[in-house]
Design a protein around this motif. Structure first.
Motif, PDB file in Angstrom:
ATOM      1  N   ALA A  57       0.839  -1.209   0.000  1.00  0.00           N
ATOM      2  CA  ALA A  57       0.000   0.000   0.000  1.00  0.00           C
ATOM      3  C   ALA A  57       0.869   1.253   0.000  1.00  0.00           C
ATOM      4  CB  ALA A  57      -0.925  -0.014   1.209  1.00  0.00           C
ATOM      5  N   ALA A  58       1.948   1.231   0.784  1.00  0.00           N
ATOM      6  CA  ALA A  58       2.859   2.381   0.798  1.00  0.00           C
ATOM      7  C   ALA A  58       3.558   2.535  -0.545  1.00  0.00           C
ATOM      8  CB  ALA A  58       3.888   2.202   1.914  1.00  0.00           C
ATOM      9  N   HIS A  59       3.866   1.438  -1.186  1.00  0.00           N
ATOM     10  CA  HIS A  59       4.502   1.508  -2.501  1.00  0.00           C
ATOM     11  C   HIS A  59       3.542   2.116  -3.536  1.00  0.00           C
ATOM     12  CE1 HIS A  59       7.139  -2.136  -1.146  1.00  0.00           C
ATOM     13  NE2 HIS A  59       7.482  -1.008  -0.561  1.00  0.00           N
ATOM     14  N   ARG A  60       2.271   1.743  -3.439  1.00  0.00           N
ATOM     15  CA  ARG A  60       1.291   2.331  -4.373  1.00  0.00           C
ATOM     16  C   ARG A  60       1.165   3.838  -4.157  1.00  0.00           C
ATOM     17  NH1 ARG A  60      -1.493  -2.366  -2.860  1.00  0.00           N
ATOM     18  NH2 ARG A  60      -2.945  -1.238  -1.521  1.00  0.00           N
ATOM     19  N   ASP A  61       1.245   4.271  -2.919  1.00  0.00           N
ATOM     20  CA  ASP A  61       1.177   5.711  -2.641  1.00  0.00           C
ATOM     21  C   ASP A  61       2.355   6.434  -3.286  1.00  0.00           C
ATOM     22  OD1 ASP A  61      -1.153   5.434  -1.184  1.00  0.00           O
ATOM     23  OD2 ASP A  61      -0.154   5.415   0.769  1.00  0.00           O
ATOM     24  N   ASP A 119       7.421  -5.678 -10.575  1.00  0.00           N
ATOM     25  CA  ASP A 119       6.735  -4.414 -10.294  1.00  0.00           C
ATOM     26  C   ASP A 119       5.335  -4.671  -9.741  1.00  0.00           C
ATOM     27  OD1 ASP A 119       8.810  -2.682 -11.042  1.00  0.00           O
ATOM     28  OD2 ASP A 119       8.216  -2.725 -13.146  1.00  0.00           O
ATOM     29  N   PHE A 120       4.641  -5.649 -10.313  1.00  0.00           N
ATOM     30  CA  PHE A 120       3.322  -6.009  -9.810  1.00  0.00           C
ATOM     31  C   PHE A 120       3.415  -6.479  -8.361  1.00  0.00           C
ATOM     32  CE2 PHE A 120       0.135  -9.239  -8.909  1.00  0.00           C
ATOM     33  CZ  PHE A 120      -1.045  -8.600  -9.260  1.00  0.00           C
ATOM     34  N   SER A 121       4.391  -7.317  -8.054  1.00  0.00           N
ATOM     35  CA  SER A 121       4.559  -7.807  -6.693  1.00  0.00           C
ATOM     36  C   SER A 121       4.848  -6.667  -5.732  1.00  0.00           C
ATOM     37  CB  SER A 121       5.696  -8.836  -6.644  1.00  0.00           C
ATOM     38  OG  SER A 121       5.857  -9.358  -5.354  1.00  0.00           O
ATOM     39  N   TRP A 122       5.675  -5.729  -6.146  1.00  0.00           N
ATOM     40  CA  TRP A 122       6.032  -4.585  -5.291  1.00  0.00           C
ATOM     41  C   TRP A 122       4.804  -3.741  -4.959  1.00  0.00           C
ATOM     42  CZ3 TRP A 122       6.742   0.908  -6.026  1.00  0.00           C
ATOM     43  CH2 TRP A 122       7.567   1.521  -5.076  1.00  0.00           C
ATOM     44  N   LEU A 123       3.875  -3.667  -5.889  1.00  0.00           N
ATOM     45  CA  LEU A 123       2.684  -2.827  -5.711  1.00  0.00           C
ATOM     46  C   LEU A 123       1.520  -3.541  -5.036  1.00  0.00           C
ATOM     47  CD1 LEU A 123       2.722  -1.115  -9.223  1.00  0.00           C
ATOM     48  CD2 LEU A 123       3.132   0.035  -7.025  1.00  0.00           C
ATOM     49  N   THR A 124       1.543  -4.869  -4.994  1.00  0.00           N
ATOM     50  CA  THR A 124       0.377  -5.597  -4.483  1.00  0.00           C
ATOM     51  C   THR A 124       0.695  -6.622  -3.393  1.00  0.00           C
ATOM     52  OG1 THR A 124       0.515  -7.392  -6.112  1.00  0.00           O
ATOM     53  CG2 THR A 124      -0.732  -5.409  -6.745  1.00  0.00           C
ATOM     54  N   GLY A 125       1.835  -7.270  -3.439  1.00  0.00           N
ATOM     55  CA  GLY A 125       2.100  -8.397  -2.557  1.00  0.00           C
ATOM     56  C   GLY A 125       1.344  -9.645  -2.969  1.00  0.00           C
ATOM     57  N   CYS A 126       0.747  -9.621  -4.148  1.00  0.00           N
ATOM     58  CA  CYS A 126      -0.099 -10.705  -4.634  1.00  0.00           C
ATOM     59  C   CYS A 126       0.679 -11.579  -5.614  1.00  0.00           C
ATOM     60  CB  CYS A 126      -1.341 -10.129  -5.311  1.00  0.00           C
ATOM     61  SG  CYS A 126      -2.410 -11.341  -6.105  1.00  0.00           S
ATOM     62  N   ALA A 127       0.429 -12.898  -5.560  1.00  0.00           N
ATOM     63  CA  ALA A 127       1.115 -13.823  -6.452  1.00  0.00           C
ATOM     64  C   ALA A 127       0.149 -14.569  -7.348  1.00  0.00           C
ATOM     65  CB  ALA A 127       1.941 -14.811  -5.637  1.00  0.00           C
ATOM     66  N   ALA A 128      -0.994 -13.973  -7.646  1.00  0.00           N
ATOM     67  CA  ALA A 128      -2.014 -14.644  -8.454  1.00  0.00           C
ATOM     68  C   ALA A 128      -1.723 -14.475  -9.938  1.00  0.00           C
ATOM     69  CB  ALA A 128      -3.396 -14.091  -8.134  1.00  0.00           C
ATOM     70  N   GLU A 129      -1.682 -15.587 -10.648  1.00  0.00           N
ATOM     71  CA  GLU A 129      -1.422 -15.567 -12.078  1.00  0.00           C
ATOM     72  C   GLU A 129      -2.572 -14.885 -12.819  1.00  0.00           C
ATOM     73  OE1 GLU A 129      -0.111 -18.687 -15.633  1.00  0.00           O
ATOM     74  OE2 GLU A 129      -0.697 -19.433 -13.656  1.00  0.00           O
ATOM     75  N   GLY A 144      29.416  -4.904  -9.006  1.00  0.00           N
ATOM     76  CA  GLY A 144      28.232  -4.977  -8.153  1.00  0.00           C
ATOM     77  C   GLY A 144      27.004  -4.445  -8.863  1.00  0.00           C
ATOM     78  N   HIS A 145      25.879  -4.461  -8.143  1.00  0.00           N
ATOM     79  CA  HIS A 145      24.595  -4.060  -8.719  1.00  0.00           C
ATOM     80  C   HIS A 145      23.572  -3.889  -7.608  1.00  0.00           C
ATOM     81  CE1 HIS A 145      23.430  -8.255  -8.024  1.00  0.00           C
ATOM     82  NE2 HIS A 145      24.580  -8.588  -8.594  1.00  0.00           N
ATOM     83  N   PHE A 146      22.463  -3.235  -7.923  1.00  0.00           N
ATOM     84  CA  PHE A 146      21.365  -3.141  -6.971  1.00  0.00           C
ATOM     85  C   PHE A 146      20.752  -4.517  -6.747  1.00  0.00           C
ATOM     86  CE2 PHE A 146      20.562   1.517  -8.290  1.00  0.00           C
ATOM     87  CZ  PHE A 146      21.265   2.000  -7.195  1.00  0.00           C
ATOM     88  N   LEU A 147      20.122  -4.670  -5.581  1.00  0.00           N
ATOM     89  CA  LEU A 147      19.553  -5.952  -5.174  1.00  0.00           C
ATOM     90  C   LEU A 147      18.172  -5.719  -4.577  1.00  0.00           C
ATOM     91  CD1 LEU A 147      20.216  -9.034  -4.705  1.00  0.00           C
ATOM     92  CD2 LEU A 147      20.947  -8.349  -2.402  1.00  0.00           C
ATOM     93  N   GLY A 148      17.259  -6.657  -4.785  1.00  0.00           N
ATOM     94  CA  GLY A 148      15.921  -6.531  -4.216  1.00  0.00           C
ATOM     95  C   GLY A 148      15.005  -7.629  -4.683  1.00  0.00           C
ATOM     96  N   LEU A 149      13.895  -7.248  -5.327  1.00  0.00           N
ATOM     97  CA  LEU A 149      12.977  -8.237  -5.890  1.00  0.00           C
ATOM     98  C   LEU A 149      13.607  -8.986  -7.052  1.00  0.00           C
ATOM     99  CD1 LEU A 149       9.626  -6.247  -5.852  1.00  0.00           C
ATOM    100  CD2 LEU A 149      10.012  -8.445  -4.738  1.00  0.00           C
ATOM    101  N   ASP A 150      14.522  -8.360  -7.737  1.00  0.00           N
ATOM    102  CA  ASP A 150      15.289  -9.008  -8.794  1.00  0.00           C
ATOM    103  C   ASP A 150      16.740  -9.050  -8.356  1.00  0.00           C
ATOM    104  OD1 ASP A 150      13.106  -9.310 -10.613  1.00  0.00           O
ATOM    105  OD2 ASP A 150      13.285  -7.182 -11.076  1.00  0.00           O
ATOM    106  N   VAL A 151      17.462 -10.070  -8.782  1.00  0.00           N
ATOM    107  CA  VAL A 151      18.851 -10.159  -8.375  1.00  0.00           C
ATOM    108  C   VAL A 151      19.648  -8.984  -8.941  1.00  0.00           C
ATOM    109  CG1 VAL A 151      19.493 -11.701 -10.284  1.00  0.00           C
ATOM    110  CG2 VAL A 151      20.842 -11.676  -8.191  1.00  0.00           C
ATOM    111  N   HIS A 152      19.366  -8.575 -10.171  1.00  0.00           N
ATOM    112  CA  HIS A 152      19.912  -7.329 -10.712  1.00  0.00           C
ATOM    113  C   HIS A 152      18.753  -6.341 -10.726  1.00  0.00           C
ATOM    114  CE1 HIS A 152      23.584  -9.245 -12.961  1.00  0.00           C
ATOM    115  NE2 HIS A 152      23.557  -9.514 -11.677  1.00  0.00           N
ATOM    116  N   ASP A 153      18.518  -5.748  -9.573  1.00  0.00           N
ATOM    117  CA  ASP A 153      17.305  -4.976  -9.343  1.00  0.00           C
ATOM    118  C   ASP A 153      17.386  -3.604 -10.009  1.00  0.00           C
ATOM    119  OD1 ASP A 153      14.780  -5.200  -8.128  1.00  0.00           O
ATOM    120  OD2 ASP A 153      15.392  -3.997  -6.403  1.00  0.00           O
TER     121      ASP A 153
END
Length: 473
Positions: free
Chosen positions: A46-50, A84-94, A383-392
């Protein structure tokens, strides 16, 4: 709802058997449809969507989860939602799609999902892609609404939500055919903005990265304990399977294809084939990370002796890489140029290579943009950024990434190495076939940086003691 992916019908044509259809409709108890969500995931989303809402006032936004690609016929690859969808929702529904409609000073968010087919519907038993008799219970709209604190509606309503040209719409493309058909367009601005927002991790995200690293450290120890089996014939595949089992047990999966490079494979940067033997007198370069169910991943590398003791040439290479690694990590601090740690590591490596007589020119000429002679032995980055993707955050602009400055909350890796291929005739024979990489995960703090992967040793002596301790069990 129409789709370019045809339903997979039961080849035995049970849908034509009226007796079966009448019988299968009845006497089913309530399915287990509850959503299991990591604590804090809904609030973080929710904070990410804001944050995204503030970037695009007055515009509609649509971001899709995507679908599992078909591997062959009725076999799919594993589904993983768009980051990006995961970051905005936390949902894993196909197949889900998030739509943010502009209202007042922000946006109202609605998540559109496929509804589960109950026993009264033919898809319950006849659709091998979506049917619950094939795939198990699916969470429904009420369950997702409760878990996410987000209005959830049927995917069949999506076309109406996106009808018309105004307000203008931004949407991810190439992820969901339905969304492409409804909107299409160019998603570069949206993707770039999302990538740049995701550079700064909040406290919940940092906690997820810590948990991913903790699971990865456990996996590394389990790999070291399996070295005798690998040496006896199990090879790199045995070690790869050991780590990947930990990733599936503690999280969703490995965050990327695990690299297990033993002996003369260690200099190969992306040795993901992992089909070689493990020589007792060689090193093992293990580059792997656990991806949690929230999809945040670690990315850690250690190079350690399979026997528990480095040879003199292996130790020589390792100590130079370690010096570069420590110097580079010292450069990670708020306000520093992103490239600073890269340049520092490269200078340490170039100086060492020059001292060994491996550079055909001076250190300064090698480090000049038109020189780069030392890159023969390290053609990758540091090096590289890290997060939801390994090369974020890879879609960030250059000004916000490689040409930018480090900020508090950024997560990144530092990973210098040296890679002397066995057929490289510029290298003394005793160094050929030695590859060393050291990689740690860091979070930029107010006072500098925290190494969140420091539970694993990085000195040669520390690694020897660590391997020996794992072998003793």
């Amino acid at each position: 709802m129409s789709s370019d992916r045809p339903a997979r019908r039961d080849p035995s044509r049970l849908s034509d058997a009226t007796g079966f259809r009448d019988f299968v409709r009845h006497d089913w108890g309530p399915p287990a449809r509850a959503v299991t969500l990591t604590d804090g995931a809904a609030a973080a989303a929710a904070a990410h969507r804001d944050r995204l809402s503030a970037e695009f006032p007055g515009q509609r936004i649509a971001v899709a989860a995507g679908r599992a690609p078909v591997r062959a016929n009725d076999t799919d690859y594993a589904f993983r939602p768009d980051s990006d969808f995961s970051w905005l929702t936390g949902c894993a529904a196909e197949g889900a799609v998030l739509v943010m409609q502009p209202v007042g000073g922000g946006h109202d968010a609605v998540l559109y999902l496929r509804e589960p087919a109950g026993p009264a519907e033919a898809d319950f038993f006849a659709n091998a892609r979506d049917g619950e008799l094939w795939n198990g219970p699916m969470a429904g709209l009420p369950e997702w609404t409760e878990a996410l604190g987000l209005t959830c509606r049927s995917l069949v309503e999506l076309p109406a939500a996106l009808r018309g040209q105004y307000p203008t719409a931004l949407a991810t493309t190439g992820v969901e055919p339905l969304l492409d058909a409804l909107l299409g367009g160019d998603d570069r601005e949206l993707r770039r903005t999302l990538a740049e927002l995701r550079r700064i991790k909040d406290d919940w995200e940092v906690g997820q990265l810590r948990a991913a690293v903790d699971a990865t450290v456990l996996g590394f120890a389990e790999v070291a304990r399996e070295l005798p089996t690998a040496i006896r014939g199990g090879g790199e595949r045995w070690l790869q399977g050991t780590f990947d089992r930990r990733a599936r047990t503690s999280g969703n999966a490995p965050g990327y294809a695990s690299i297990v490079a033993a002996g003369h494979h260690a200099p190969v940067l992306h040795w993901v084939r992992c089909d070689g033997s493990v020589p007792e007198d060689g090193v093992v370069l293990l580059d792997a990370g656990v991806e949690l169910n929230t999809l945040y991943t670690a990315d850690v590398t250690r190079t350690f002796p399979a026997s528990g003791t480095f040879s003199t040439p292996q130790r020589q290479v390792y100590d130079l890489v370690l010096a570069a690694h420590l110097a580079a990590m010292d450069e990670v601090k708020p306000g520093a140029e992103y490239k600073a740690f890269h340049h520092t590591a490269m200078r340490v490596l170039a100086e060492g290579l020059h001292d060994w007589g491996l550079l055909p020119t001076s250190v300064d000429k090698a480090l000049d943009p038109d020189g780069q002679h030392h890159r023969r032995y390290i053609c990758c980055g540091i090096g590289h950024f890290l997060g939801l993707d390994v090369h974020d955050c890879a879609r960030s602009s250059a000004e916000k990434y490689h040409e930018g400055k480090l900020e508090v909350g950024m997560a990144l890796t530092v990973e210098p190495g040296l890679y002397f291929h066995p057929n490289d005739l510029t290298v003394p024979p005793e160094l050929r076939g030695i590859g060393v990489r050291i990689e740690d995960d860091l979070v930029v703090t107010e006072s500098g940086a925290e190494v969140i992967s420091d539970a694993l040793p990085i000195t040669a002596e520390g690694l020897e003691e660590w391997v020996t301790a794992q072998l003793r069990g």
